[in-house]
Motif scaffolding. Sequence first.
Motif, mmCIF file in Angstrom:
data_model
loop_
_atom_site.group_PDB
_atom_site.id
_atom_site.type_symbol
_atom_site.label_atom_id
_atom_site.label_comp_id
_atom_site.label_asym_id
_atom_site.label_seq_id
_atom_site.Cartn_x
_atom_site.Cartn_y
_atom_site.Cartn_z
ATOM 1 N N VAL A 1 0.859 -1.174 0.000
ATOM 2 C CA VAL A 1 0.000 0.000 0.000
ATOM 3 C C VAL A 1 0.899 1.228 0.000
ATOM 4 C CG1 VAL A 1 -1.882 1.221 1.144
ATOM 5 C CG2 VAL A 1 -1.714 -1.272 1.369
ATOM 6 N N PHE A 2 0.867 2.004 -1.082
ATOM 7 C CA PHE A 2 1.660 3.228 -1.102
ATOM 8 C C PHE A 2 0.902 4.311 -0.358
ATOM 9 C CE2 PHE A 2 3.311 7.260 -2.496
ATOM 10 C CZ PHE A 2 4.678 7.038 -2.536
ATOM 11 N N ALA A 3 1.564 4.931 0.629
ATOM 12 C CA ALA A 3 0.923 5.894 1.522
ATOM 13 C C ALA A 3 0.979 7.303 0.926
ATOM 14 C CB ALA A 3 1.592 5.862 2.893
ATOM 15 N N ALA A 4 0.207 7.520 -0.140
ATOM 16 C CA ALA A 4 0.172 8.838 -0.767
ATOM 17 C C ALA A 4 -0.545 9.859 0.098
ATOM 18 C CB ALA A 4 -0.495 8.748 -2.137
ATOM 19 N N HIS A 5 -1.290 9.396 1.117
ATOM 20 C CA HIS A 5 -1.918 10.339 2.032
ATOM 21 C C HIS A 5 -0.877 10.999 2.941
ATOM 22 C CE1 HIS A 5 -1.393 6.752 4.383
ATOM 23 N NE2 HIS A 5 -1.981 7.226 5.455
ATOM 24 N N ILE A 6 0.334 10.424 2.991
ATOM 25 C CA ILE A 6 1.441 10.996 3.761
ATOM 26 C C ILE A 6 2.504 11.579 2.839
ATOM 27 C CG2 ILE A 6 3.319 10.437 5.360
ATOM 28 C CD1 ILE A 6 1.480 8.343 6.593
ATOM 29 N N ASN A 7 2.805 10.874 1.772
ATOM 30 C CA ASN A 7 3.822 11.317 0.817
ATOM 31 C C ASN A 7 3.180 11.454 -0.560
ATOM 32 O OD1 ASN A 7 6.059 11.858 -0.747
ATOM 33 N ND2 ASN A 7 7.011 9.853 -0.461
ATOM 34 N N GLY A 8 2.926 12.698 -0.977
ATOM 35 C CA GLY A 8 2.248 12.932 -2.245
ATOM 36 C C GLY A 8 3.178 13.115 -3.428
ATOM 37 N N ASP A 9 4.450 12.760 -3.281
ATOM 38 C CA ASP A 9 5.415 12.899 -4.370
ATOM 39 C C ASP A 9 5.052 11.928 -5.499
ATOM 40 O OD1 ASP A 9 7.660 12.698 -6.073
ATOM 41 O OD2 ASP A 9 9.021 13.273 -4.467
ATOM 42 N N ILE A 10 4.569 12.455 -6.609
ATOM 43 C CA ILE A 10 4.071 11.601 -7.686
ATOM 44 C C ILE A 10 5.182 10.781 -8.326
ATOM 45 C CG2 ILE A 10 4.295 13.259 -9.565
ATOM 46 C CD1 ILE A 10 1.215 11.045 -8.904
ATOM 47 N N ASP A 11 6.416 11.320 -8.352
ATOM 48 C CA ASP A 11 7.533 10.568 -8.922
ATOM 49 C C ASP A 11 7.908 9.388 -8.031
ATOM 50 O OD1 ASP A 11 7.722 12.287 -11.118
ATOM 51 O OD2 ASP A 11 9.057 13.657 -10.046
ATOM 52 N N GLU A 12 7.910 9.614 -6.697
ATOM 53 C CA GLU A 12 8.181 8.519 -5.768
ATOM 54 C C GLU A 12 7.091 7.458 -5.866
ATOM 55 O OE1 GLU A 12 10.479 6.438 -3.281
ATOM 56 O OE2 GLU A 12 11.000 8.536 -3.637
ATOM 57 N N LEU A 13 5.859 7.899 -6.000
ATOM 58 C CA LEU A 13 4.737 6.971 -6.185
ATOM 59 C C LEU A 13 4.953 6.116 -7.430
ATOM 60 C CD1 LEU A 13 1.819 5.878 -5.891
ATOM 61 C CD2 LEU A 13 1.024 7.986 -6.969
ATOM 62 N N ALA A 14 5.276 6.752 -8.541
ATOM 63 C CA ALA A 14 5.453 6.016 -9.790
ATOM 64 C C ALA A 14 6.590 5.003 -9.681
ATOM 65 C CB ALA A 14 5.728 7.000 -10.929
ATOM 66 N N ARG A 15 7.714 5.407 -9.091
ATOM 67 C CA ARG A 15 8.852 4.492 -8.955
ATOM 68 C C ARG A 15 8.512 3.320 -8.049
ATOM 69 N NH1 ARG A 15 11.716 9.484 -8.661
ATOM 70 N NH2 ARG A 15 11.706 9.362 -6.375
ATOM 71 N N SER A 16 7.830 3.605 -6.936
ATOM 72 C CA SER A 16 7.497 2.552 -5.968
ATOM 73 C C SER A 16 6.527 1.538 -6.561
ATOM 74 C CB SER A 16 6.908 3.178 -4.704
ATOM 75 O OG SER A 16 7.831 4.044 -4.086
ATOM 76 N N LEU A 17 5.495 2.021 -7.250
ATOM 77 C CA LEU A 17 4.520 1.108 -7.840
ATOM 78 C C LEU A 17 5.155 0.284 -8.955
ATOM 79 C CD1 LEU A 17 1.177 3.132 -7.958
ATOM 80 C CD2 LEU A 17 2.092 1.665 -6.153
ATOM 81 N N GLU A 18 6.013 0.910 -9.766
ATOM 82 C CA GLU A 18 6.668 0.173 -10.835
ATOM 83 C C GLU A 18 7.559 -0.924 -10.260
ATOM 84 O OE1 GLU A 18 9.323 -1.259 -13.734
ATOM 85 O OE2 GLU A 18 10.006 -0.042 -12.032
ATOM 86 N N THR A 19 8.279 -0.596 -9.175
ATOM 87 C CA THR A 19 9.139 -1.590 -8.518
ATOM 88 C C THR A 19 8.302 -2.752 -7.981
ATOM 89 O OG1 THR A 19 10.813 0.040 -7.903
ATOM 90 C CG2 THR A 19 10.707 -1.964 -6.571
ATOM 91 N N TYR A 20 7.201 -2.438 -7.314
ATOM 92 C CA TYR A 20 6.366 -3.506 -6.761
ATOM 93 C C TYR A 20 5.771 -4.371 -7.864
ATOM 94 C CZ TYR A 20 2.761 -5.971 -4.163
ATOM 95 O OH TYR A 20 1.968 -6.957 -3.625
ATOM 96 N N HIS A 21 5.215 -3.764 -8.880
ATOM 97 C CA HIS A 21 4.570 -4.540 -9.939
ATOM 98 C C HIS A 21 5.582 -5.400 -10.696
ATOM 99 C CE1 HIS A 21 1.257 -1.222 -9.950
ATOM 100 N NE2 HIS A 21 1.099 -2.096 -8.978
ATOM 101 N N ARG A 22 6.822 -4.939 -10.782
ATOM 102 C CA ARG A 22 7.848 -5.701 -11.493
ATOM 103 C C ARG A 22 8.271 -6.944 -10.717
ATOM 104 N NH1 ARG A 22 11.215 -1.879 -11.951
ATOM 105 N NH2 ARG A 22 12.861 -2.499 -10.488
#
Length: 332
Positions: free
Chosen positions: A189-210
């Motif tokens: 679960v990416f905590a975008a409610h705490i960290n709204g950095d869209i680039d960090e979100l994109a990198r984290s989700l890509e890493t998890y999905h990979r």
Amino acid sequence: MAYRLSLLDKSPVADGESPSQALARTLELAKRAEEWGFHRFWLAEHHNTSALASPAPEVLIAWILAHTQRLRVGSGGVMLQHYSPYKVAENFNLLASLAPGRVDLGVGKAPGGLPLSTRALQQGLHQSEKGDFAAQLEQLDRWLRPDNSAPEQDKLQATPLPSHPAQRFLLGASENSARLAASLGWQFVFAAHINGDIDELARSLETYHRHSDGKRALLAVQVIATDSAAEAERLASDLQHYRVQTADGQSVTVGSLEQANAYIRQSGAEDYRIEPRVSSVIKGSATEVHQQLDALQRRFNIDEFIIDTPISDGKSRIKSLELLAGHQLVTA
């Protein structure tokens, strides 16, 4: 593609009310969430604050399970650094045995409070024996998986062993957390409610999905749905998170500059940085909110959003979620 909506509740204590009233409203909200078609209802863990009445999600989970029938109920999340992984496994195996197929175990790395409460919670613990967070999560994962390799009298297990174990989630806001969740087969679960950095979100989700063998991450977001855009702007006007980082590598995200300064005082840090986090609140009418969720879903292929509504006033918070529920695209 359709997505599910779930809720994260912190049991906020509004001005002029008691913690008992705040907790009663949490139960009321859980019952309504079930009626409205939300999929999960998660309870947060926060310590040493008069503003939030939820320091022990395990206790609230049991209470809400007893008063609902279908809703999945869980932690968002247990702050593992304070506790024995074995005891956490026992607690959630017991909950999963009480309500088979309805319990979620969400685990977080944050302390859930400032250094005063952290020291009190960890008094007597041997942190060198516990290891770092990754080691603690690996221990918890092992305790949640029954060991059938040793004779009954010679093995230690986190009993009772449920027929439907709790579903496991790691809450985080970094690539490292995404990679750790994937390595253990946990949902992320990416905590975008705490960290709204869209680039960090994109990198984290890509890493998890990979690395997760096809699992999809969940996304936690702050949402304020109102009758008008102006009202939403007013309610969101004072929302701001801050990241505190000290020279020894410790970091924490807090909900105000006052809390950031309190963290520095209590930790005794002399070399530190306080930086504002990118604001990520999704706000507007229910239609506008769903349009923004739709855009996130299309961009990141999100199956489920965890909704955090940062409104302390009980009536306004319930109204916000009711408006959101009335415009849900999916209720299953």
